[in-house]
Every structure is written in structure tokens, then in C-alpha cells.
Design an enzyme around this catalytic site. Structure first.
Site, PDB file in Angstrom:
ATOM      1  N   HIS A  82     -38.574 -48.290 -27.044  1.00 31.26           N
ATOM      2  CA  HIS A  82     -38.377 -47.545 -28.368  1.00 31.26           C
ATOM      3  C   HIS A  82     -37.447 -48.181 -29.391  1.00 31.26           C
ATOM      4  O   HIS A  82     -36.416 -48.468 -28.818  1.00 31.26           O
ATOM      5  CB  HIS A  82     -38.008 -46.172 -28.083  1.00 31.26           C
ATOM      6  CG  HIS A  82     -38.994 -45.254 -28.150  1.00 31.26           C
ATOM      7  ND1 HIS A  82     -39.186 -43.796 -27.400  1.00 31.26           N
ATOM      8  CD2 HIS A  82     -40.362 -45.077 -28.477  1.00 31.26           C
ATOM      9  CE1 HIS A  82     -40.104 -43.126 -27.650  1.00 31.26           C
ATOM     10  NE2 HIS A  82     -41.022 -44.115 -28.300  1.00 31.26           N
ATOM     11  N   GLU A 139     -29.592 -35.375 -22.295  1.00 30.23           N
ATOM     12  CA  GLU A 139     -31.159 -35.064 -22.387  1.00 30.23           C
ATOM     13  C   GLU A 139     -31.652 -35.023 -20.895  1.00 30.23           C
ATOM     14  O   GLU A 139     -32.679 -34.669 -20.536  1.00 30.23           O
ATOM     15  CB  GLU A 139     -31.751 -35.680 -23.108  1.00 30.23           C
ATOM     16  CG  GLU A 139     -31.424 -35.551 -24.706  1.00 30.23           C
ATOM     17  CD  GLU A 139     -32.153 -36.559 -25.631  1.00 30.23           C
ATOM     18  OE1 GLU A 139     -33.531 -36.604 -25.395  1.00 30.23           O
ATOM     19  OE2 GLU A 139     -31.792 -36.891 -26.696  1.00 30.23           O
ATOM     20  N   GLU A 169     -38.975 -45.088 -33.499  1.00 28.06           N
ATOM     21  CA  GLU A 169     -38.929 -43.546 -33.379  1.00 28.06           C
ATOM     22  C   GLU A 169     -37.631 -43.340 -34.341  1.00 28.06           C
ATOM     23  O   GLU A 169     -36.596 -43.668 -34.292  1.00 28.06           O
ATOM     24  CB  GLU A 169     -38.508 -43.242 -31.899  1.00 28.06           C
ATOM     25  CG  GLU A 169     -38.360 -41.570 -31.606  1.00 28.06           C
ATOM     26  CD  GLU A 169     -38.209 -41.246 -30.259  1.00 28.06           C
ATOM     27  OE1 GLU A 169     -38.848 -40.569 -29.587  1.00 28.06           O
ATOM     28  OE2 GLU A 169     -37.231 -42.037 -29.676  1.00 28.06           O
ATOM     29  N   ASP A 181     -35.010 -47.111 -24.824  1.00 25.69           N
ATOM     30  CA  ASP A 181     -34.825 -46.682 -26.069  1.00 25.69           C
ATOM     31  C   ASP A 181     -33.513 -46.947 -26.711  1.00 25.69           C
ATOM     32  O   ASP A 181     -32.492 -46.948 -26.190  1.00 25.69           O
ATOM     33  CB  ASP A 181     -35.207 -45.207 -25.965  1.00 25.69           C
ATOM     34  CG  ASP A 181     -34.896 -44.714 -27.411  1.00 25.69           C
ATOM     35  OD1 ASP A 181     -34.075 -44.673 -28.249  1.00 25.69           O
ATOM     36  OD2 ASP A 181     -35.918 -43.749 -27.500  1.00 25.69           O
ATOM     37  N   THR A 182     -33.462 -47.940 -27.894  1.00 29.29           N
ATOM     38  CA  THR A 182     -32.138 -48.440 -28.279  1.00 29.29           C
ATOM     39  C   THR A 182     -31.026 -47.199 -28.516  1.00 29.29           C
ATOM     40  O   THR A 182     -30.046 -47.282 -28.229  1.00 29.29           O
ATOM     41  CB  THR A 182     -32.339 -49.240 -29.340  1.00 29.29           C
ATOM     42  OG1 THR A 182     -33.131 -48.392 -30.263  1.00 29.29           O
ATOM     43  CG2 THR A 182     -32.995 -50.533 -29.012  1.00 29.29           C
ATOM     44  N   PHE A 183     -31.528 -46.000 -29.055  1.00 30.10           N
ATOM     45  CA  PHE A 183     -30.804 -44.925 -29.333  1.00 30.10           C
ATOM     46  C   PHE A 183     -29.831 -44.527 -28.195  1.00 30.10           C
ATOM     47  O   PHE A 183     -28.617 -44.364 -28.093  1.00 30.10           O
ATOM     48  CB  PHE A 183     -31.600 -43.766 -29.838  1.00 30.10           C
ATOM     49  CG  PHE A 183     -30.835 -42.394 -29.978  1.00 30.10           C
ATOM     50  CD1 PHE A 183     -30.000 -42.399 -30.941  1.00 30.10           C
ATOM     51  CD2 PHE A 183     -30.877 -41.369 -28.867  1.00 30.10           C
ATOM     52  CE1 PHE A 183     -29.330 -41.140 -30.980  1.00 30.10           C
ATOM     53  CE2 PHE A 183     -30.321 -40.198 -28.935  1.00 30.10           C
ATOM     54  CZ  PHE A 183     -29.355 -40.122 -30.088  1.00 30.10           C
ATOM     55  N   HIS A 184     -30.711 -44.145 -26.865  1.00 29.37           N
ATOM     56  CA  HIS A 184     -30.117 -43.772 -25.554  1.00 29.37           C
ATOM     57  C   HIS A 184     -29.245 -45.073 -25.210  1.00 29.37           C
ATOM     58  O   HIS A 184     -28.137 -44.700 -24.660  1.00 29.37           O
ATOM     59  CB  HIS A 184     -31.202 -43.318 -24.734  1.00 29.37           C
ATOM     60  CG  HIS A 184     -31.843 -42.389 -25.107  1.00 29.37           C
ATOM     61  ND1 HIS A 184     -31.392 -40.978 -25.269  1.00 29.37           N
ATOM     62  CD2 HIS A 184     -33.325 -42.150 -25.636  1.00 29.37           C
ATOM     63  CE1 HIS A 184     -32.326 -40.062 -25.892  1.00 29.37           C
ATOM     64  NE2 HIS A 184     -33.433 -40.918 -25.866  1.00 29.37           N
ATOM     65  N   GLU A 227     -38.561 -42.859 -19.066  1.00 30.84           N
ATOM     66  CA  GLU A 227     -37.579 -42.969 -20.275  1.00 30.84           C
ATOM     67  C   GLU A 227     -36.308 -43.007 -19.635  1.00 30.84           C
ATOM     68  O   GLU A 227     -36.071 -41.928 -18.992  1.00 30.84           O
ATOM     69  CB  GLU A 227     -37.929 -42.262 -21.233  1.00 30.84           C
ATOM     70  CG  GLU A 227     -36.926 -42.534 -22.441  1.00 30.84           C
ATOM     71  CD  GLU A 227     -37.436 -41.908 -23.820  1.00 30.84           C
ATOM     72  OE1 GLU A 227     -37.064 -42.161 -24.829  1.00 30.84           O
ATOM     73  OE2 GLU A 227     -38.149 -40.953 -23.835  1.00 30.84           O
ATOM     74  N   ARG A 244     -30.430 -42.235 -35.494  1.00 31.03           N
ATOM     75  CA  ARG A 244     -31.956 -41.986 -35.724  1.00 31.03           C
ATOM     76  C   ARG A 244     -32.499 -42.010 -37.000  1.00 31.03           C
ATOM     77  O   ARG A 244     -33.597 -41.502 -37.280  1.00 31.03           O
ATOM     78  CB  ARG A 244     -32.442 -40.475 -34.661  1.00 31.03           C
ATOM     79  CG  ARG A 244     -32.237 -40.974 -33.398  1.00 31.03           C
ATOM     80  CD  ARG A 244     -33.055 -39.437 -32.890  1.00 31.03           C
ATOM     81  NE  ARG A 244     -33.455 -40.000 -31.468  1.00 31.03           N
ATOM     82  CZ  ARG A 244     -33.301 -39.372 -30.205  1.00 31.03           C
ATOM     83  NH1 ARG A 244     -32.514 -38.113 -30.135  1.00 31.03           N
ATOM     84  NH2 ARG A 244     -33.910 -39.707 -29.375  1.00 31.03           N
TER      85      ARG A 244
END
Length: 297
Positions: free
Chosen positions: A206, A153, A241, A180-183, A147, A212
Site C-alpha cells: 500500500h 489498529e 490508499e 503499508d507506508t502509512f503504518h 497487513e 493519508r
């Protein structure tokens, strides 16, 4: 896409038999066809029973984890790195035994805020160690998907291009990217271009909003994301997520700084997400077909 999934922490952070059964039921009721579990301890769960329940609901399954500090495979401490390998091998076995073929998450280093720059030696130790795990995982029918997370993180892999370089260093054909689109919204210069650049090395994806919460209520350019996924022909699993202080998991909530209650009705959240993903992907496909179609007089 192979499956459209949902993270189990949308439903519950508990792992007792009743909670797991309810998680599977709600996942199916909300229209998803894959469940993603994090931090399941095989010592505390009847894995054989859970595998049968997953199959009975007709669901796919994926496992995601973040290595702990005491299991960081990039560490120069051989005992720490060895413990990380033990964790990874155990999670590969868990994925296989539950009927899944995707192990995702922060597999390359420990999950959490780092206060030092990563080193070339740490990068190489991580990549070469994970390649050894990946070879064993391949024999078990499980892919490893690292990921790409934001700078708060992890300090090792923050962009898709770094992930591609890491895979090249590893020399493995069984290590892929978990985007992951958030990251990506935090770290990438252009998330859609990053997807196009990574293309066939993406093994798991994700879908998560910038805060989120409910999809479409944040700052992510979803049209560009869905267009890119269709353009590169992405056909593997996509999972929704979302985290809220409504449901707290000690292993994840603090590391990911889940301080706000972004939702309380997880059923409404999940159903909305499934519709949002379906419409987004279908719209992108229709646009792609129009662009590619020949309209001769």
C-alpha cells in the site's frame, strides 16, 4: 510491478450497482489498472456481473478486509475463531470469483485498538489457523497477505520483522506480508530497510501518505521507499490508499480515525497519485540502472 491500483474508498463507500460501475470507470479514467475493494458483501452484490465489469475494463482486482472482534482467529473462544475462519473462506471465494488472486488486510486478528498485550498462545492460534485457511486459498489460486499495521489498529503484528516471524510460525508457503507506508512510517525504525529485509515475502504493498492525503505532502521519505522497492525487485501489486472525511465507511472510518477532510476532489487526488507513483518508480529504476551499469573506458 504487476498492477498499480487504487482503493475503492477514494471513489465511494457505497456498494450498489451504480456506485460500483462508477468506481470502475473512474479507476480506469485515472490511469490505474487494479481496483481494491474492502468489505464487499457477496449477499448484497451481483458478483458475477461485477466480475464481468472488472474484466471488461481490463482491471485487476484485490480484496482487503479487517477481521471483526467477533471473528478474531487469535481468540481462545472457539466459536469466535471459527467465525473468523468462515469470514476468511468467504473472502477467499469472493476474491477468486471476482477474478483476483490477492486477499489482503488484517487477516491475523481483529481490527481495532486493543488494550491488552498479545499472548504467545494467541499468536500461535492465529498463525496455525491462518495456515489452514491459506492451504485452501492456495487451491483457489488466492494468496493471503497479512497487513502490518500500527499499534492503534492491532496488537499482534506492527512491524515487518514480526510479520516474517509470524509466517515462519505458520509454516505456510501461501502467507505473505501486506506492507503499508502509512503504518510503516509510524512503527518501523527505517521503512526502507524494513522493505529490504522483508524482500521476497512481500505480497502486496500500500502506498499512502503519513496523513493519508495527497502523496508527497506529508513526512514519508518516498525516494527511499521507491529505491527499496526497486532494489529488492518487487514486481507485485502496489495500490494507492487515501482516506478523507469526504467519504465515510462505517466499518473503516472510525477504526482508522478518519476525522479530517484531507481532500474533496478525488479525481485530482487519484490522478496525482498515479503520476507520483509512476515518476517515483521510474526514477528509482533509472538510479538503480546507473549504479549497476559498468562504465569501462
Amino acid at each position: 510491478m504487476a498492477h498499480v491500483g487504487i482503493h475503492s474508498f477514494v471513489w465511494s463507500a457505497a456498494s450498489d450497482q451504480k456506485a460500483l460501475d462508477r468506481t470502475l470507470e473512474r479507476t480506469k479514467e485515472a490511469g490505474f489498472d487494479l481496483i481494491e475493494f474492502s468489505y464487499l458483501d457477496p449477499a448484497d452484490v451481483d458478483i458475477d456481473r461485477l466480475a464481468k465489469r472488472i474484466a471488461a475494463h481490463g482491471l485487476g482486482v484485490a480484496i482487503s478486509i479487517g477481521l471483526p472482534e467477533e471473528g478474531d482467529i487469535s481468540s481462545a473462544d472457539k466459536a469466535v475463531a471459527a467465525h473468523g475462519v468462515e469470514i476468511l473462506d468467504e473472502m477467499v471465494a469472493l476474491t477468486r470469483d471476482l477474478g483476483g488472486n490477492v486477499l489482503a488486510g488484517i487477516l491475523q486478528t481483529s481490527h481495532g485498538l486493543q488494550t491488552q498485550m498479545p499472548t504467545k498462545d494467541g499468536w500461535n492460534r492465529s498463525a496455525h489457523t491462518l495456515a489452514e485457511v491459506a492451504a485452501r486459498a492456495k487451491r483457489a489460486g488466492v494468496s493471503l497477505n497479512v497487513e502490518i499495521v500500527n499499534r492503534f489498529e492491532s496488537n499482534l503484528l506492527n512491524t515487518a520483522s514480526q510479520g516474517l516471524a509470524y509466517i515462519e510460525t505458520s509454516g505456510s508457503d501461501n502467507i505473505f506480508l501486506h506492507l503499508d507506508t502509512f503504518h510503516m512510517n509510524i512503527e518501523e525504525a527505517d521503512a526502507a530497510l524494513a522493505i529490504r529485509h522483508a524482500a521476497d515475502r512481500i505480497g502486496y504493498f500500500h502506498i499512502g501518505e503519513s496523513h493519508r492525503g495527497f502523496l508527497g505532502t506529508g513526512s514519508i521519505d518516498w525516494r527511499a521507499i521507491f529505491d527499496a522497492l526497486v532494489a529488492v525487485g518487487y514486481s507485485k501489486d502496489v495500490s494507492f490508499e487515501s482516506f478523507s472525511s469526504e467519504i465515510v465507511d462505517e466499518n473503516l472510518s472510525r477504526k482508522t480515525a478518519i476525522w479530517r477532510n484531507l481532500w474533496s476532489d478525488n479525481v485530482e487526488l487519484a490522478r496525482h497519485a498515479r503520476r507520483f507513483i509512476d515518476v517515483g518508480m521510474e526514477t528509482a529504476r533509472r538510479k538503480h540502472e546507473l549504479v549497476a551499469a559498468e562504465h569501462r573506458p
